[in-house]
Scaffold this active site. Structure first.
Site, short mmCIF file in Angstrom:
data_model
loop_
_atom_site.label_atom_id
_atom_site.label_comp_id
_atom_site.label_asym_id
_atom_site.label_seq_id
_atom_site.Cartn_x
_atom_site.Cartn_y
_atom_site.Cartn_z
N GLU A 1 6.66 25.90 -3.91
CA GLU A 1 7.57 26.48 -2.93
C GLU A 1 6.74 27.42 -2.06
OE1 GLU A 1 10.93 28.56 -4.58
OE2 GLU A 1 11.72 29.01 -2.59
N ARG B 1 3.94 26.39 -19.45
CA ARG B 1 3.34 27.22 -18.42
C ARG B 1 2.08 27.88 -18.94
NH1 ARG B 1 5.75 30.11 -14.00
NH2 ARG B 1 7.39 28.71 -13.48
N LYS C 1 5.52 34.96 -8.86
CA LYS C 1 5.30 35.23 -7.43
C LYS C 1 6.08 36.46 -6.98
CE LYS C 1 5.63 30.83 -6.18
NZ LYS C 1 5.89 29.64 -5.36
#
Ligand code: ATP
Ligand code: MG
Length: 561
Positions: free
Chosen positions: A40, A266, A276
């Protein structure tokens, strides 16, 4: 290049699934493996993304398939073109390429809208008008199903309202479009999830064309299916969303095969944060100098710090791919960098905390040059010329007025020491200022020890010291970094990660002295400053005549593999 580096991508559970799928009779028998990396564009990529990139691109390469780069830009709130460019630069730097397969999820908004209309027509979606408060209230719990009084809204009415949502007739939050699945499902993602919401906001790619935006869970399977993705590899938090992913792929009439979502753990690293949102907060609150601050776990920060693509790929490869979440030690990332730089970095001499050393028996005005090896691990890299004269800079800590036990460096009447690649010297005295600080060291050299070995073969008991010729030395600023956080788990529990910042994560040394040859250094060069660590030019702040170096990593490796 990437192919060669990934030739050894070890078999992992994802590959086991793919092997099944492409075997005769499997759901993708005879098809090319097709993956995607879908960031994104709301921030810069970090080392966790490097793992996903490694998994997505590496898996495609392993199978002779392809990998798309797709900007997953369905939420305009924090997205920006700045990030789109940076993401591409970082992936290229890591050594991966998507060829002409670059896409924006937002390019499919029209199709997504059509598929949403299709769901309404099939009685599989409805326009809901619960307020956020009601939404919470009607959500139910494990024992109680959710509720919505709008679930049985006539199809025609939903079609009309959805069209008017698109036309901009309603304010944010007034209506949502929800998939009609199962209000009693044990998986809350299946309790009639919202698939479209109103958001009157400019989008970096589609401008003001849309004021309704699809939710990730609806958009993603459509993006994957439209692009012909066979294996949609993502992180574990999407495991609970897979039933919805499959539901969407099955219920919209995309004329392609159904992609298969596979989740992996992850990457987490201690002493840093990887979300983020938190990284953005560090930048916006000025806790760091920017996304590329060398203490940041971002790809651009690591690059500026002195990391190499090979080190990051080795780190990703060696961490493996599994379903088990784990936190990797930051020390392991450093270990991977050291391995690369020990092999490949050019050795030079730099004195970080300089003190003058005068060789009293070396004629004033005389000078000479030595050829010093660039890299003992790579003889083919040859030697460089280093100048030498009566006055040198040496490291302040290489001298003590009074020796401590086992000290093998310079002190009056102490042991003979080697000046790397030059001569053997012996300390004969020193001078101090009025505060007692050492301002100058006096030494005598053995003219018959050129290159560092005395002609008579006697044993040198002291250390080998690095030095820089004062007549030709360049001044430099050197930045030493430590962990950005002093707590190994700044994210854990209900800690405020900002309270965990390490106040000593940056130490700036000015007036450092480096070899004259470093005037020609390039930003991509990596150096070993002898006895000090691995360094590179700071890509942002270093200027010709005003050199700034970053320490990428120290020499000492305490990490146990
Ligand atoms: P963040 O939580 O840091 O904001 P994100 O998942 O929202 O990350 P995206 O841009 O959506 O960021 O991520 C793109 C891809 O990278 C996703 O497929 C995501 O699963 C993967 N990814 C993100 N963080 C990690 C990580 N720490 N380890 C492995 N993969 C990751
Ligand atoms: Mg995301």
């Amino acid at each position: 290049m990437a192919e060669e580096l990934n030739a050894g991508m070890a078999q992992n559970f994802i590959h086991d699934f793919i092997d099944e799928d492409i075997a005769p009779g499997g759901q993708y028998a005879g098809k090319q493996v097709h993956t995607r990396f879908p960031p994104e564009p709301n921030g810069y990529l970090h080392i966790g993304h490097a793992k996903a990139i490694f998994v997505d691109f590496g898996t495609a390469e392993k199978y002779g398939g392809v990998c798309n780069l797709r900007m997953d830009d369905t939420n305009p709130t924090k997205e920006d073109e700045e990030f789109v460019d940076a993401i591409q630069e970082d992936i290229h730097w890591l050594g991966y390429d998507w060829g002409d397969r670059f896409f924006y999820a937002s390019d499919y908004f029209e199709q997504m809208y059509e598929y949403a209309v299709e769901l309404i027509r099939k009685g599989l979606a409805y326009v809901c008008e619960l307020t956020p408060e009601e939404f919470k209230e009607y959500r139910g719990d494990v024992n109680t199903p959710a509720r919505s009084p709008w679930r049985d809204r006539p199809i025609e009415e939903s079609l009309d309202l959805f069209a008017r949502m698109r036309a901009g007739e309603f304010p944010n939050g007034k209506y949502t479009l929800r998939a009609k699945i199962d209000l009693a499902s044990g998986n809350f993602n299946m309790r009639d999830p919202v698939i479209y919401r109103i958001n009157h906001m400019r989008h970096h790619n589609t401008g003001d064309k849309w004021c309704i935006y699809p939710m990730y869970d609806f958009a993603h399977p459509i993006e994957d299916a439209l692009e012909g993705i066979t294996h949609s590899l993502c992180t574990l938090e999407f495991e609970d969303h897979r039933p919805l992913y499959d539901w969407v792929a099955e219920n919209v009439s995309i004329p392609y095969h159904k992609p298969r979502q596979i989740e992996f753990a992850r990457l987490g690293i201690n002493y840093t944060v990887m979300s983020k949102r938190k990284l953005r907060q560090l930048v916006e609150e000025g806790r760091v100098s920017g996304w590329d601050d060398p203490r940041m776990p971002t790809i651009c920060g690591l690059r500026r710090r002195g990391y190499t693509p090979a080190a990051i790929r080795a780190f990703s490869e060696r961490n493996g791919v599994s379903k088990a979440a784990s936190t990797v030690e930051f020390g392991f990332l450093e270990h991977c960098l050291r391995e690369d730089l020990n092999e490949n970095a050019r050795r030079v001499m730099a004195v970080l905390r300089p003190v003058k050393l005068v060789i009293t028996n070396y004629p004033a005005g005389q000078s000479e040059t030595f050829q010093i090896e660039n890299n003992p691990n790579r003889p083919e890299e040859g030697t460089r010329e280093v100048s030498f004269s009566r006055e040198l800079w040496v490291e302040a800590e290489d001298f003590l007025p009074e020796p401590v036990p086992k000290y093998k460096r310079l002190y009056p009447d102490g042991p003979e020491c080697r000046l790397k690649g030059a001569y053997v010297i012996k300390c004969v005295g020193y001078e101090t200022d009025e505060n007692g600080n050492v301002t100058e060291i006096a030494a005598e050299y053995d003219p018959d020890s050129k290159g560092g070995d005395p002609a008579d073969g006697r044993k040198i008991k002291g250390a080998t010291l690095h030095w820089v010729d004062a007549a030709t030395a360049l001044d430099a600023e050197v930045r030493l970094y430590d962990n950005l956080f002093s707590d190994p788990e700044p994210d854990a529990g209900d800690k405020d990660f900002l309270d965990c910042l390490n106040p000593n994560s940056l130490e700036v040394l000015t007036g450092c002295k480096v070899e004259a040859g470093l005037a020609q250094a390039a930003v991509t060069d990596r150096f070993q400053f002898m006895r000090q660590g691995y360094f590179c030019l700071d890509s942002r702040d270093s200027k010709p005549g005003a050199l700034v170096f970053n320490r990428a990593v120290s020499l000492k490796d305490s990490f146990k593999v």
